[in-house]
Design a protein around this motif. Structure first.
Motif, PDB file in Angstrom:
ATOM      1  N   ARG A 190       0.827  -1.211   0.000  1.00  0.00           N
ATOM      2  CA  ARG A 190       0.000   0.000   0.000  1.00  0.00           C
ATOM      3  C   ARG A 190       0.865   1.267   0.000  1.00  0.00           C
ATOM      4  NH1 ARG A 190      -3.128  -3.536   3.319  1.00  0.00           N
ATOM      5  NH2 ARG A 190      -1.921  -3.018   5.190  1.00  0.00           N
ATOM      6  N   TRP A 223      -2.677   4.791   9.172  1.00  0.00           N
ATOM      7  CA  TRP A 223      -3.690   3.813   8.785  1.00  0.00           C
ATOM      8  C   TRP A 223      -3.645   2.659   9.788  1.00  0.00           C
ATOM      9  CZ3 TRP A 223      -1.078   6.768   5.351  1.00  0.00           C
ATOM     10  CH2 TRP A 223      -1.759   7.307   4.259  1.00  0.00           C
ATOM     11  N   GLY A 276      -5.151  -1.237   6.483  1.00  0.00           N
ATOM     12  CA  GLY A 276      -5.110  -0.217   5.440  1.00  0.00           C
ATOM     13  C   GLY A 276      -6.227   0.802   5.495  1.00  0.00           C
TER      14      GLY A 276
END
Length: 260
Positions: free
Chosen positions: A184, A215, A219
């Motif tokens: 990510r 986060w 995520g």
């Protein structure tokens, strides 16, 4: 015979923490620093409340971490990360609000320190060690070296604001190792149950730009209180619109939605 005991001049005692200066005389280096710190502190607050239900943690924003005693309060060695978090310590010092963090009083190093670099990050990556020659010349050790070798902060993040560049280091065997982002583009901080990375958006009256954000480990972006309130209002407005649309359809079918 009477003996005369001459007065012995003792060296002055080390200054205690109440004598330490609260400011190094520097000023905020860029206008993004203040709102950026607000985002970091506000959005991670629920996580810290869960991890520390007793409230035993503290957050510093451009506050001094004093790491070495000297015989002069003004010369006491300190570093001042733009943002840092220390677990398992009281937010108070001797029952009063902290104005700095004194390592020889609390002993626990911050878990993470963050520097918001206005330049190219050279100052934040300065690994100049503390040596007798440096002291004699009136110099100071580099931040990177102090965080790594003296304070020993497990995670160190450097965000170059003007270059939109983030680096995160992890302390392993007394050496900082540069971490690689996950899929990510974030950097996990397992002991905090969060990831850190860059997010593009607006905050307060600032234009759209990249911000340093948290986060969770799945995520999901951790929201500030303002963002959470706005999201709740949006959900309430959507629910009201759906209810109004349903009522309108029922009336079109000849059904009074308010009838009991």
């Amino acid at each position: 015979m009477t003996e005369t005991i001459s007065k012995i001049d003792l060296p002055p005692p080390f200054p205690d923490h109440t004598q330490l200066p609260e400011s190094d005389g520097t000023f905020v280096k860029n206008f993004q620093e203040h709102p950026q710190c607000i985002i970091l502190t506000d959005s991670i607050a629920p996580v810290l409340q869960r991890l520390h239900p007793d409230g035993q943690y503290c957050i510093g924003q451009d506050c001094g971490i004093y790491w070495q005693k000297t015989d002069s309060a003004a010369a006491a060695a300190a570093a001042a990360p733009d943002w840092f978090y220390v677990p398992y310590v009281s937010p108070l010092l001797d029952g009063q609000t902290r104005h700095f963090y004194v390592l020889w009083r609390d002993f626990i190093a911050p878990l993470i320190a963050i520097e918001l670099a206005s330049g190219n990050g050279d100052e934040e990556r300065d690994a100049t060690p503390l040596t007798p020659a440096l002291v004699k010349a009136g110099g100071r050790p580099g931040k990177f070296w102090v965080y790594q070798q003296i304070i020993r902060i497990p995670y160190y993040a450097i965000y170059e604001i003007k270059n939109d560049k983030l680096e995160v280091y992890h302390l392993v065997d007394f050496t900082y190792h540069k971490l690689q982002p996950n899929e990510r583009g974030h950097y996990p901080i397992p002991l905090l149950d969060v990831e850190i990375g860059l997010w593009r958006g607006t905050f307060l009256n600032n234009p759209e730009q990249l911000w340093l954000r948290w986060w969770d480990l799945e995520g999901n972006l951790l929201l500030t209180g303002q963002e959470e309130a706005a999201l709740q209002r949006q959900r309430a407005e959507q629910a009201e619109r759906k209810a109004a649309q349903l009522a309108e359809r029922l009336r079109a079918m000849g059904i009074d939605p308010e009838a009991e």
